[in-house]
Design a protein around this motif. Structure first.
Motif, short mmCIF file in Angstrom:
data_model
loop_
_atom_site.label_atom_id
_atom_site.label_comp_id
_atom_site.label_asym_id
_atom_site.label_seq_id
_atom_site.Cartn_x
_atom_site.Cartn_y
_atom_site.Cartn_z
N LYS A 1 0.84 -1.21 0.00
CA LYS A 1 0.00 0.00 0.00
C LYS A 1 0.87 1.25 0.00
O LYS A 1 0.63 2.20 -0.73
CB LYS A 1 -0.90 -0.03 1.24
CG LYS A 1 -1.76 1.19 1.44
CD LYS A 1 -2.60 1.04 2.71
CE LYS A 1 -3.44 2.27 3.00
NZ LYS A 1 -2.63 3.41 3.41
N ALA B 1 2.59 1.94 -3.32
CA ALA B 1 1.67 2.60 -4.26
C ALA B 1 1.54 4.09 -3.93
O ALA B 1 1.49 4.93 -4.83
CB ALA B 1 0.30 1.92 -4.20
N ASP B 2 1.51 4.42 -2.63
CA ASP B 2 1.44 5.83 -2.22
C ASP B 2 2.67 6.60 -2.69
O ASP B 2 2.58 7.71 -3.22
CB ASP B 2 1.35 5.95 -0.68
CG ASP B 2 0.02 5.48 -0.12
OD1 ASP B 2 -0.92 5.29 -0.90
OD2 ASP B 2 -0.05 5.30 1.12
N GLN C 1 4.73 5.87 -5.10
CA GLN C 1 4.73 5.99 -6.56
C GLN C 1 3.78 7.10 -7.03
O GLN C 1 4.10 7.86 -7.95
CB GLN C 1 4.33 4.67 -7.21
CG GLN C 1 5.41 3.60 -7.08
CD GLN C 1 5.02 2.33 -7.82
OE1 GLN C 1 3.98 1.73 -7.53
NE2 GLN C 1 5.83 1.92 -8.76
N LEU C 2 2.63 7.17 -6.38
CA LEU C 2 1.65 8.20 -6.77
C LEU C 2 2.19 9.60 -6.46
O LEU C 2 2.10 10.51 -7.29
CB LEU C 2 0.31 7.96 -6.05
CG LEU C 2 -0.79 8.98 -6.33
CD1 LEU C 2 -1.11 9.08 -7.82
CD2 LEU C 2 -2.06 8.63 -5.54
N GLU D 1 2.96 12.65 -9.08
CA GLU D 1 2.32 13.97 -8.98
C GLU D 1 3.34 15.10 -8.90
O GLU D 1 3.19 16.12 -9.58
CB GLU D 1 1.39 14.02 -7.75
CG GLU D 1 0.25 13.01 -7.76
CD GLU D 1 -0.80 13.29 -8.83
OE1 GLU D 1 -0.83 14.40 -9.37
OE2 GLU D 1 -1.58 12.35 -9.14
N ARG E 1 -9.68 23.65 -5.52
CA ARG E 1 -9.75 22.20 -5.63
C ARG E 1 -11.08 21.68 -5.11
O ARG E 1 -11.52 22.05 -4.04
CB ARG E 1 -8.61 21.55 -4.83
CG ARG E 1 -8.29 20.13 -5.25
CD ARG E 1 -7.44 19.41 -4.23
NE ARG E 1 -8.23 19.00 -3.09
CZ ARG E 1 -9.01 17.92 -3.06
NH1 ARG E 1 -9.09 17.13 -4.10
NH2 ARG E 1 -9.72 17.63 -1.98
N HIS F 1 -5.00 18.60 -8.16
CA HIS F 1 -5.03 17.67 -7.02
C HIS F 1 -3.64 17.23 -6.56
O HIS F 1 -3.50 16.61 -5.52
CB HIS F 1 -5.82 16.40 -7.40
CG HIS F 1 -7.23 16.65 -7.81
ND1 HIS F 1 -8.20 17.05 -6.92
CD2 HIS F 1 -7.83 16.53 -9.02
CE1 HIS F 1 -9.36 17.17 -7.58
NE2 HIS F 1 -9.15 16.87 -8.85
N GLY F 2 -2.62 17.51 -7.36
CA GLY F 2 -1.30 16.94 -7.12
C GLY F 2 -0.71 17.29 -5.77
O GLY F 2 -0.23 16.41 -5.04
N PHE G 1 -2.27 18.40 -3.14
CA PHE G 1 -3.14 17.82 -2.10
C PHE G 1 -2.79 16.34 -1.87
O PHE G 1 -2.69 15.88 -0.73
CB PHE G 1 -4.60 17.97 -2.53
CG PHE G 1 -5.57 17.23 -1.66
CD1 PHE G 1 -5.93 17.71 -0.41
CD2 PHE G 1 -6.11 16.01 -2.08
CE1 PHE G 1 -6.81 17.00 0.40
CE2 PHE G 1 -6.99 15.30 -1.29
CZ PHE G 1 -7.34 15.80 -0.03
N ILE G 2 -2.58 15.60 -2.95
CA ILE G 2 -2.23 14.18 -2.83
C ILE G 2 -0.89 14.01 -2.12
O ILE G 2 -0.76 13.19 -1.20
CB ILE G 2 -2.20 13.51 -4.24
CG1 ILE G 2 -3.62 13.35 -4.77
CG2 ILE G 2 -1.48 12.16 -4.21
CD1 ILE G 2 -3.71 12.85 -6.20
N SER H 1 -1.24 14.77 1.50
CA SER H 1 -2.06 13.78 2.21
C SER H 1 -1.32 12.47 2.44
O SER H 1 -1.51 11.83 3.48
CB SER H 1 -3.34 13.47 1.41
OG SER H 1 -4.07 14.63 1.19
N LEU H 2 -0.48 12.07 1.49
CA LEU H 2 0.10 10.73 1.56
C LEU H 2 1.51 10.68 2.15
O LEU H 2 1.91 9.65 2.70
CB LEU H 2 0.10 10.08 0.17
CG LEU H 2 -1.27 9.84 -0.46
CD1 LEU H 2 -1.11 9.19 -1.85
CD2 LEU H 2 -2.15 8.97 0.42
#
Lengths: 143, 114
Positions: free
Chosen positions: A36, A39-40, A42-43, A47, A105, A113-114, A116-117, A120-121
């Protein structure tokens, strides 16, 4: 593990994001991050590189620098762009611009959104204007 | 590389089904936007996007899906998404896009929802 740095520079085109994303995924997995969390990571990388290319690069030739720092406790990614001066601004990153992006947003927004992502992560997220007129984005993920 | 070759279109009961067979980072996301905008230009009204073979999606790709879904609805159509991996669902939820675009577990359930 002793602290290690990996540095590279990619041309400012989105084509190079996919191989970099694959690299950071393999690295994070090797370091022991959960599926998990991989994946965070990488995202977030996708971004912040995408923002550096779209908003922080005058053209493809200027490039985006990445520094990945790993140690026993964390994986840190620093993405440095050279800025894309518009309307007299030294960098696209001004507090005013950031506030505007945040205020505009919404779930139905097609863009914006980039940041923010990433906020957040990542366990730590910092954005600073750099000495070459661009933006440094630093994110840290704890192991 | 042209990632549109990894985006396969077919039709079932008058509904266009777009199967994505590549991860959707920024490069492929711009190709996804092109494919979806071509569908809008062709006046297609009903679209299902099958993401069963996608293991990564970024906000540009989510934004493209949201934007096209909104435009299709203005003309009485819709875009529905199906078969998301857990991390894709998390990305949609984080952005809030799951409240804007309808998401289904399977292609059949997405088709049946039209």
């Amino acid at each position: 593990m002793a602290k290690s740095d990996i540095k590279f520079k990619i041309p400012s085109t989105v084509f190079y994001i996919e191989p970099i994303r694959a690299f950071i995924g393999n690295l994070a997995q090797s370091l022991g991050f959960s599926r998990k969390r991989v994946a965070d990571i990488q995202l977030v990388l996708d971004e912040i590189c995408s923002n550096a290319i779209h908003h922080g690069s005058v053209d493809a030739t200027v490039g985006v620098k990445l520094q990945i720092r790993i140690d026993t406790h964390s994986l840190e990614i620093l993405v440095r762009d050279t800025g894309s001066p518009q309307a007299g601004e030294k960098s696209w990153l001004t507090q005013e611009r950031l506030s505007e992006i945040e205020e505009n947003r919404s779930p139905s927004s097609e863009r914006g959104h980039g940041i923010f992502i990433a906020k957040s992560l990542a366990d730590t997220h910092e954005m600073h204007p750099n000495s070459v007129g661009g933006t440094d984005v630093r994110v840290v993920f704890g192991l | 590389m042209d990632s549109t070759k990894l985006m396969k279109l077919r039709e079932e009961s008058g509904i266009k089904i777009l199967e994505i067979k590549t991860d959707l980072s920024s490069y492929a996301a711009s190709d996804l936007r092109k494919v979806l905008e071509d569908l809008l230009a062709e006046k297609v009204e009903r679209v299902v996007v099958n993401l069963s073979e996608v293991s990564h999606i970024n906000s540009t790709a989510v934004g493209a899906l949201v934007g096209v879904a909104k435009r299709l609805r203005q003309n009485g159509g819709d875009l529905k998404i199906c078969a998301l991996a857990d991390n894709l669902t998390r990305t949609f939820n984080l952005i809030g896009a799951s409240s804007v675009v309808e998401i289904y577990e399977s292609e059949n359930s997405a088709l049946a929802a039209f």
